[in-house]
Design a protein around this motif. Structure first.
Motif, PDB file in Angstrom:
ATOM      1  N   CYS A  37       0.843  -1.199   0.000  1.00 54.31           N
ATOM      2  CA  CYS A  37       0.000   0.000   0.000  1.00 54.31           C
ATOM      3  C   CYS A  37       0.878   1.249   0.000  1.00 54.31           C
ATOM      4  N   CYS A  40       0.013   3.152   3.618  1.00 53.90           N
ATOM      5  CA  CYS A  40       0.341   2.609   4.948  1.00 53.90           C
ATOM      6  C   CYS A  40       1.329   1.441   4.887  1.00 53.90           C
ATOM      7  N   CYS A  55      -6.584  -1.409  -0.139  1.00 53.16           N
ATOM      8  CA  CYS A  55      -5.755  -1.847   0.987  1.00 53.16           C
ATOM      9  C   CYS A  55      -6.653  -2.389   2.098  1.00 53.16           C
ATOM     10  N   CYS A  58      -6.026   0.118   5.428  1.00 56.70           N
ATOM     11  CA  CYS A  58      -6.470   1.522   5.490  1.00 56.70           C
ATOM     12  C   CYS A  58      -7.520   1.856   4.433  1.00 56.70           C
ATOM     13  N   TYR A  60      -7.282   2.325   1.428  1.00 58.58           N
ATOM     14  CA  TYR A  60      -6.805   3.177   0.328  1.00 58.58           C
ATOM     15  C   TYR A  60      -6.981   2.436  -0.997  1.00 58.58           C
TER      16      TYR A  60
HETATM   17 ZN   LIG Z   1      -3.034   1.027   3.282  1.00 56.71          ZN
END
Ligand SMILES: [Zn+2]
Length: 316
Positions: A37, A40, A55, A58, A60
């Motif tokens: 990611c 993170c 992800c 998180c 994302y």
């Molecule tokens: Zn992430």
């Protein structure tokens, strides 16, 4: 990751007939150890539509093309792959006209922009510096055009070249356009291009002095007599590279390279030169895509120097 690439144009056509296949290939090259990611550093994600990965940690939404030269492209990736094949399979490189013709691109400016994006990807970020014994010298590019009175016209550009000594042959090279033969420019170039601990071999030009405190062994040969002849004799590798570069600019690009774009051409020449013994064109294709997913996108306006283009203009 095993170096996996098409060896012929037929293999290219068969493997990369869909954008999904292209995207899978980009993913393997961008995340060879598996997904990471960008936000993170999480290692787990789910595939989503349009080639995104979400992800797990998180949430994302990562895209394999974000931050690469393929970001925001409106053209199919499989067209990009063909452009890259075309560029890497030509021994001397491709012109924008030939890319436009081969790919059936509508406009010359699209072909030109693609080529410049690809050239940006040709020099790997954080690439290895030269080592061992390295010749460094400057040369002038351009400025040879003459008007009707025989007076030189057109800009003359200063380029500094570094070439590894490999026995009597040339190893790898680096080159850069510099504004002047000053200590700041030349030392800056050496530090970016040559590993400390190496022997840097130059002529006696005063601005090269002071390399030892930077960690280099400096070997300065003071040139006597006709400067050009002497330089060619004493620093033969950089001068061989300089003449190949000039011939290439004249041959492939008809010498029609403006100073502000010369950097891209220097990168392309360096990429090709350092891989000149590579037996497989497919390997160049692989290397260029691998580097293309590591670089920042080059907005069109940064290439045309000051002219403002909206984002839509360069989403091509
Ligand atoms: Zn992430």
């Amino acid at each position: 990751m095993k170096e996996d690439y098409p060896r012929t144009i037929l293999e290219l056509e068969e493997r990369f007939g869909t954008d999904e296949a292209c995207r899978q290939y980009l993913m393997r090259l961008r995340w060879p150890q598996g997904f990471v990611c960008p936000r993170c550093q999480g290692r787990e994600g789910w595939p989503a539509t349009r080639g995104r990965i979400i992800c797990r940690a998180c949430r994302y939404q990562a895209s394999v093309t974000a931050g690469t030269i393929f970001q925001d492209t409106r053209k199919p990736l499989r067209l990009w792959f063909r452009a890259i094949w075309h560029v890497t399979s030509q021994k001397n490189g491709a012109s924008a006209v030939s890319v436009q013709r081969v790919l059936g691109l509508g406009g010359y400016s699209t072909a030109w922009t693609w080529l410049h994006k690809l050239r940006r990807a040709m020099i790997r970020p954080g690439r290895d510096r030269l080592r061992g014994r390295v010749e460094v010298d400057e040369t002038h590019i351009g400025g040879d055009e003459k008007d009707a009175q025989g007076k030189r016209v057109g800009p003359k550009v200063l380029v500094v070249i570094a070439a590894e000594e490999d026995g009597s042959a040339i190893g790898r090279i680096r080159m850069a356009r510099i504004p002047a033969k000053t200590k700041a420019c030349l030392h800056g170039f050496v530090q970016g291009a040559v590993e400390p601990g190496s022997v840097v071999h130059t002529d006696g030009w005063v601005a090269y002095r002071g390399l030892e405190p930077l960690g280099y062994q400096h070997e300065a040969t003071v040139l006597l007599g006709q400067e050009e002849d002497a330089a060619t004799r004493l620093l033969p590798r950089v001068h061989r590279v300089a003449s190949l570069l000039k011939r290439w600019l004249l041959g492939t690009h008809q010498g029609a390279v403006s100073p502000e774009h010369l950097d891209y051409y220097l990168d392309e020449f360096t990429f090709r030169f350092n891989r000149r013994n590579s037996r497989s064109r497919g390997k160049l294709f692989y290397r260029l895509i691998q580097q293309a997913v590591q670089v920042e996108p080059a907005p069109y306006r940064t290439m045309v120097g000051g002219k403002t283009w909206t984002r839509d203009d360069h989403n091509i």
